[in-house]
Design a protein around this motif. Structure first.
Motif, PDB file in Angstrom:
ATOM      1  N   ASP A 199      -2.403  -6.090 -10.217  1.00  0.00           N
ATOM      2  CA  ASP A 199      -3.376  -4.922  -9.985  1.00  0.00           C
ATOM      3  C   ASP A 199      -2.339  -3.568 -10.392  1.00  0.00           C
ATOM      4  OD1 ASP A 199      -5.861  -3.493  -9.345  1.00  0.00           O
ATOM      5  OD2 ASP A 199      -4.644  -2.610  -7.727  1.00  0.00           O
ATOM      6  N   ILE A 200      -1.301  -3.504 -10.002  1.00  0.00           N
ATOM      7  CA  ILE A 200      -0.233  -2.343 -10.209  1.00  0.00           C
ATOM      8  C   ILE A 200       0.059  -2.277 -11.666  1.00  0.00           C
ATOM      9  CG2 ILE A 200       2.129  -1.815 -10.160  1.00  0.00           C
ATOM     10  CD1 ILE A 200       0.352  -0.913  -7.719  1.00  0.00           C
ATOM     11  N   ASN A 257       3.236  -0.395 -14.891  1.00  0.00           N
ATOM     12  CA  ASN A 257       4.246  -0.741 -14.079  1.00  0.00           C
ATOM     13  C   ASN A 257       4.301  -2.391 -13.654  1.00  0.00           C
ATOM     14  OD1 ASN A 257       5.536   1.924 -13.953  1.00  0.00           O
ATOM     15  ND2 ASN A 257       4.084   2.204 -12.375  1.00  0.00           N
ATOM     16  N   ASN A 280       4.966   5.418 -15.123  1.00  0.00           N
ATOM     17  CA  ASN A 280       3.961   4.662 -16.015  1.00  0.00           C
ATOM     18  C   ASN A 280       5.011   3.801 -16.919  1.00  0.00           C
ATOM     19  OD1 ASN A 280       2.180   4.260 -18.639  1.00  0.00           O
ATOM     20  ND2 ASN A 280       1.053   4.019 -16.782  1.00  0.00           N
ATOM     21  N   GLU A 306       0.728  -1.143   0.071  1.00  0.00           N
ATOM     22  CA  GLU A 306      -0.157  -0.030  -0.215  1.00  0.00           C
ATOM     23  C   GLU A 306       1.027   1.244   0.117  1.00  0.00           C
ATOM     24  OE1 GLU A 306      -3.397   2.210   2.967  1.00  0.00           O
ATOM     25  OE2 GLU A 306      -2.906   0.056   3.141  1.00  0.00           O
ATOM     26  N   GLU A 315       2.325   2.263  -3.450  1.00  0.00           N
ATOM     27  CA  GLU A 315       1.267   2.984  -4.263  1.00  0.00           C
ATOM     28  C   GLU A 315       1.390   4.459  -4.197  1.00  0.00           C
ATOM     29  OE1 GLU A 315      -2.650   1.516  -3.387  1.00  0.00           O
ATOM     30  OE2 GLU A 315      -2.119  -0.732  -3.908  1.00  0.00           O
ATOM     31  N   THR A 371      -3.341  -0.974 -13.537  1.00  0.00           N
ATOM     32  CA  THR A 371      -3.583   0.382 -13.130  1.00  0.00           C
ATOM     33  C   THR A 371      -2.362   1.584 -13.702  1.00  0.00           C
ATOM     34  OG1 THR A 371      -2.784   0.212 -11.004  1.00  0.00           O
ATOM     35  CG2 THR A 371      -5.268  -0.049 -11.391  1.00  0.00           C
ATOM     36  N   THR A 372      -1.120   1.013 -13.591  1.00  0.00           N
ATOM     37  CA  THR A 372      -0.156   1.840 -13.927  1.00  0.00           C
ATOM     38  C   THR A 372       0.907   1.585 -14.894  1.00  0.00           C
ATOM     39  OG1 THR A 372       1.541   1.128 -12.646  1.00  0.00           O
ATOM     40  CG2 THR A 372      -0.110   2.311 -11.522  1.00  0.00           C
ATOM     41  N   LEU A 405       4.070   4.610  -6.896  1.00  0.00           N
ATOM     42  CA  LEU A 405       4.282   4.209  -8.249  1.00  0.00           C
ATOM     43  C   LEU A 405       3.199   4.724  -9.123  1.00  0.00           C
ATOM     44  CD1 LEU A 405       4.122   0.048  -6.963  1.00  0.00           C
ATOM     45  CD2 LEU A 405       6.173   1.691  -8.379  1.00  0.00           C
ATOM     46  N   THR A 406       2.421   5.340  -8.626  1.00  0.00           N
ATOM     47  CA  THR A 406       1.123   6.228  -9.643  1.00  0.00           C
ATOM     48  C   THR A 406       1.937   7.374 -10.212  1.00  0.00           C
ATOM     49  OG1 THR A 406       0.603   7.584  -7.656  1.00  0.00           O
ATOM     50  CG2 THR A 406      -0.618   5.666  -8.466  1.00  0.00           C
ATOM     51  N   SER A 407       3.395   7.761  -9.982  1.00  0.00           N
ATOM     52  CA  SER A 407       3.905   8.872 -10.598  1.00  0.00           C
ATOM     53  C   SER A 407       4.911   8.396 -11.802  1.00  0.00           C
ATOM     54  CB  SER A 407       4.956   9.498  -9.490  1.00  0.00           C
ATOM     55  OG  SER A 407       4.461   9.984  -8.479  1.00  0.00           O
TER      56      SER A 407
END
Length: 304
Positions: A207-208, A214, A189, A179, A182, A211-212, A185-187
């Motif tokens: 899931d990562i 990565n 792609n 968690e 996250e 969504t990203t 990691l959203t920074s």
């Protein structure tokens, strides 16, 4: 590596900071009535960044040293209380100048990163937290690798393979490693992320990726049915040592990261931002000027 004295180093830092401030940073300064302060934002940022290059545990000792030796460079130097109050307003500027230098060092063009977390205690573990400014933000946590129980935060860092921190975040200490990841990691792609066993989890990694974009790579645990090929495990271990080196340099150069023990959340965030920015500046000085700022001796003020 080039040897320079302290005044030269302070001058180089000021020029780098002021060039950035005149071009970009002044836009971040909030509008306020009244005359402009005699002690500029560029001078404030210079001292906040340089503080970790000198062997003093806190602002009081560092400012006393500057006042006694280099007041000619900072003739309008503030007292410790005023300096601390001004510093608490500069977190955004410290982060923006750090990001600017990350771009200067081509960190934004990397596609492979290292991911790890580090404990940041803020108050003694057994101390009463009822009246603390950190209540409701920090939490109790445990660092398994060090068998450490503490109250505070986790510092999550995404670093390049060369040891340049690109993104970081502070999260409550009890936050699960995945968690916590996250938050950074959203920074990025579509990148490859090399991490330790704390980030294992096929569903989470999938899931990562979804969504990203990565891809997270970790060494498998010994009790898992599918094992990591030995050659790839050795490669991961080799690169994992790089981010340990980042944390070692951030923690052991200048004020100890785990001993900042600030009294307020705002004060802690500013000083963590200053440490991360000063580490990035150290890499910039190494690359652009061949100056390796690691230690400072009082008697012979050369930095190498």
């Amino acid at each position: 590596m080039t040897m320079i004295d302290a005044p030269t180093l302070l001058t180089i830092i000021f020029v780098l900071v002021d060039d950035w401030y005149q071009a970009y940073g002044h836009q971040l300064k909030p509008k306020s009535p009244g005359p402009q302060p005699n002690f500029s934002e560029s001078e404030m940022l210079t001292l906040l960044l340089a503080m970790d290059y000198f062997p003093f545990p806190g602002e009081t000792q560092f400012l006393g040293f500057i006042r006694a030796n280099y007041l000619s460079l900072f003739p309008h130097l503030l007292d410790q209380s005023q300096f601390n109050r001004r510093a608490r307003c500069l977190e955004a500027m410290l982060e923006e100048v750090r990001r600017f230098w990350v771009r200067e060092l081509d960190g934004v063009f990397e596609t492979t990163f290292l991911l790890d977390t580090k404990p940041v205690p803020v108050i003694g573990y057994k101390r009463n937290k009822r009246h603390s400014d950190f209540l409701g933000s920090a939490s109790y946590g445990h660092c398994a690798s060090r068998h450490l129980k503490y109250f505070g935060y986790k510092l999550v860092v995404l670093s390049t393979l060369s040891g340049l921190p690109v993104v970081y975040a502070l999260v409550p200490a009890h936050t699960d490693e995945r968690e916590a990841a996250e938050a950074v990691l959203t920074s990025v792609n579509g990148c490859d992320i090399l991490a330790d066993k704390g980030f294992i989890g096929d569903d989470w990694q999938a899931d990562i990726s979804r969504t990203t974009g990565n891809r997270v790579f970790t060494v498998k645990r010994d009790n898992q049915h599918q094992q990591t090929p030995p050659a790839f495990a050795r490669l991961l271990g080799h690169f994992r040592e790089r981010i340990e080196g980042v944390f070692h340099e951030v923690q052991n150069t200048g004020r100890h990261l785990e001993n900042l023990l600030r009294k307020t959340r705002r004060g802690l965030c500013v000083h963590v931002a200053a440490k991360m920015a000063s580490h990035t500046l150290r890499l910039l000085l190494r690359k652009r000027f061949d100056i390796d700022v690691l230690t400072f001796q009082k008697n012979t003020p050369n930095l190498s």
